[in-house]
Design an enzyme around this catalytic site. Structure first.
Site, PDB file in Angstrom:
ATOM      1  N   GLY A  15       0.822  -1.208   0.000  1.00  0.00           N
ATOM      2  CA  GLY A  15       0.000   0.000   0.000  1.00  0.00           C
ATOM      3  C   GLY A  15       0.854   1.255   0.000  1.00  0.00           C
ATOM      4  O   GLY A  15       2.093   1.196  -0.038  1.00  0.00           O
ATOM      5  N   TYR A 150     -14.048  -0.555  11.539  1.00  0.00           N
ATOM      6  CA  TYR A 150     -12.653  -0.146  11.357  1.00  0.00           C
ATOM      7  C   TYR A 150     -12.148   0.622  12.581  1.00  0.00           C
ATOM      8  O   TYR A 150     -11.048   0.365  13.090  1.00  0.00           O
ATOM      9  CB  TYR A 150     -12.543   0.716  10.102  1.00  0.00           C
ATOM     10  CG  TYR A 150     -11.131   1.127   9.743  1.00  0.00           C
ATOM     11  CD1 TYR A 150     -10.254   0.227   9.140  1.00  0.00           C
ATOM     12  CD2 TYR A 150     -10.684   2.429   9.981  1.00  0.00           C
ATOM     13  CE1 TYR A 150      -8.971   0.604   8.789  1.00  0.00           C
ATOM     14  CE2 TYR A 150      -9.392   2.814   9.642  1.00  0.00           C
ATOM     15  CZ  TYR A 150      -8.545   1.900   9.040  1.00  0.00           C
ATOM     16  OH  TYR A 150      -7.268   2.275   8.712  1.00  0.00           O
ATOM     17  N   ALA A 152     -13.270   0.466  15.651  1.00  0.00           N
ATOM     18  CA  ALA A 152     -13.153  -0.456  16.781  1.00  0.00           C
ATOM     19  C   ALA A 152     -11.873  -1.279  16.689  1.00  0.00           C
ATOM     20  O   ALA A 152     -11.190  -1.497  17.695  1.00  0.00           O
ATOM     21  CB  ALA A 152     -14.369  -1.379  16.830  1.00  0.00           C
ATOM     22  N   SER A 153     -11.541  -1.722  15.485  1.00  0.00           N
ATOM     23  CA  SER A 153     -10.329  -2.529  15.312  1.00  0.00           C
ATOM     24  C   SER A 153      -9.073  -1.716  15.616  1.00  0.00           C
ATOM     25  O   SER A 153      -8.138  -2.213  16.250  1.00  0.00           O
ATOM     26  CB  SER A 153     -10.263  -3.101  13.893  1.00  0.00           C
ATOM     27  OG  SER A 153     -10.008  -2.096  12.930  1.00  0.00           O
TER      28      SER A 153
END
Length: 243
Positions: A15, A150, A152-153
């Site tokens: 990425g 997302y 929360a992760s």
């Protein structure tokens, strides 16, 4: 920062931020294992940095993570640094978010980070030292529309890293987080100009960050210059969120 010949494993290396991490550690003379799932991007990375190790690996294959860490540790004769950068986003408003997509994001972003750390630490304990840097996100601190899974992760990674840092501080293993804000990547390039302007107006510096802004911070935390920094989250967001 002296990172020459340090053995570093970078996940999510294909990425925008991942590429910058590879470039930074390569420029500092580190021995790099770069992982990802996109074969074309991995091949491009290998062409650009011919002396790095490239490994295709899917982080959702949790039962294979221990074997993978063992193999990578042997490949470079002992890991020094782990950078957990890989992650996915499957966005939707919470009432429309499926349990499947909730679990998939948590499994890849949080559970995989836990397992990578767990098995890497076992190797670092043998060397009596090590550095782990987990990449989180500004939305793990602020929340964001349509990204409850997302967020929360990423918030979970912060709390997990603090606990891990306490557990292994006396073993000379430092665990820290870097929390990027909005960074110029292929993902942010796809944001329409109107919404991008709204985002930039919220950033005191008046611009999006770069992958190098993030990789500079990660390299610092991986170096001996940061030996007394542990269990911290360093925010790289141009002042958009101030902890």
């Amino acid at each position: 920062m002296n990172l020459k010949n340090k053995k570093v494993l970078i996940t999510g290396a294909t990425g925008g931020i991942g590429n910058s991490l590879v470039e930074k550690f390569n420029s500092l003379g580190s021995t790099i294992i770069a992982t990802g799932t996109n074969e074309d991007k991995l091949s491009s990375l290998k062409k650009e940095f011919s002396d790095i190790h490239i490994e295709k690996f899917k982080l959702d294959e949790h039962k294979k993570i221990e074997e993978f860490i063992n193999k990578m540790d042997q490949k470079v004769d002992g890991l020094d640094i782990l950078v957990n950068n890989a992650g996915i986003a499957l966005d939707n408003l919470s009432i429309r978010l499926t349990e499947e997509n909730w679990k998939k994001v948590l499994d890849i972003n949080l559970t995989s980070t836990f397992l990578m750390c767990k098995y890497a630490i076992k190797k670092m304990l043998r060397k009596k030292k090590g550095k782990i840097i987990n990449i989180t996100s500004i939305v793990g601190h602020t929340g964001n529309l349509g990204q409850s899974n997302y967020a929360a992760s990423k918030a979970g990674i912060v709390a997990f890293s603090k606990s891990l840092a306490i557990e292994y501080a006396k073993k000379n293993i430092n665990i820290n987080c870097v929390s990027p804000g909005f960074i110029k990547t292929e993902m942010t390039d796809k944001i329409n100009d109107e919404f991008k302007k709204i985002l930039i107006d919220k950033i005191p510096s008046g611009d999006l960050g770069t992958g190098e802004d993030v990789s500079n911070c990660v390299a610092f935390l991986a170096s001996d210059m940061a030996k007394y920094i542990n269990g911290e989250t360093i925010h790289v967001n141009g002042g958009m969120y101030m902890a």
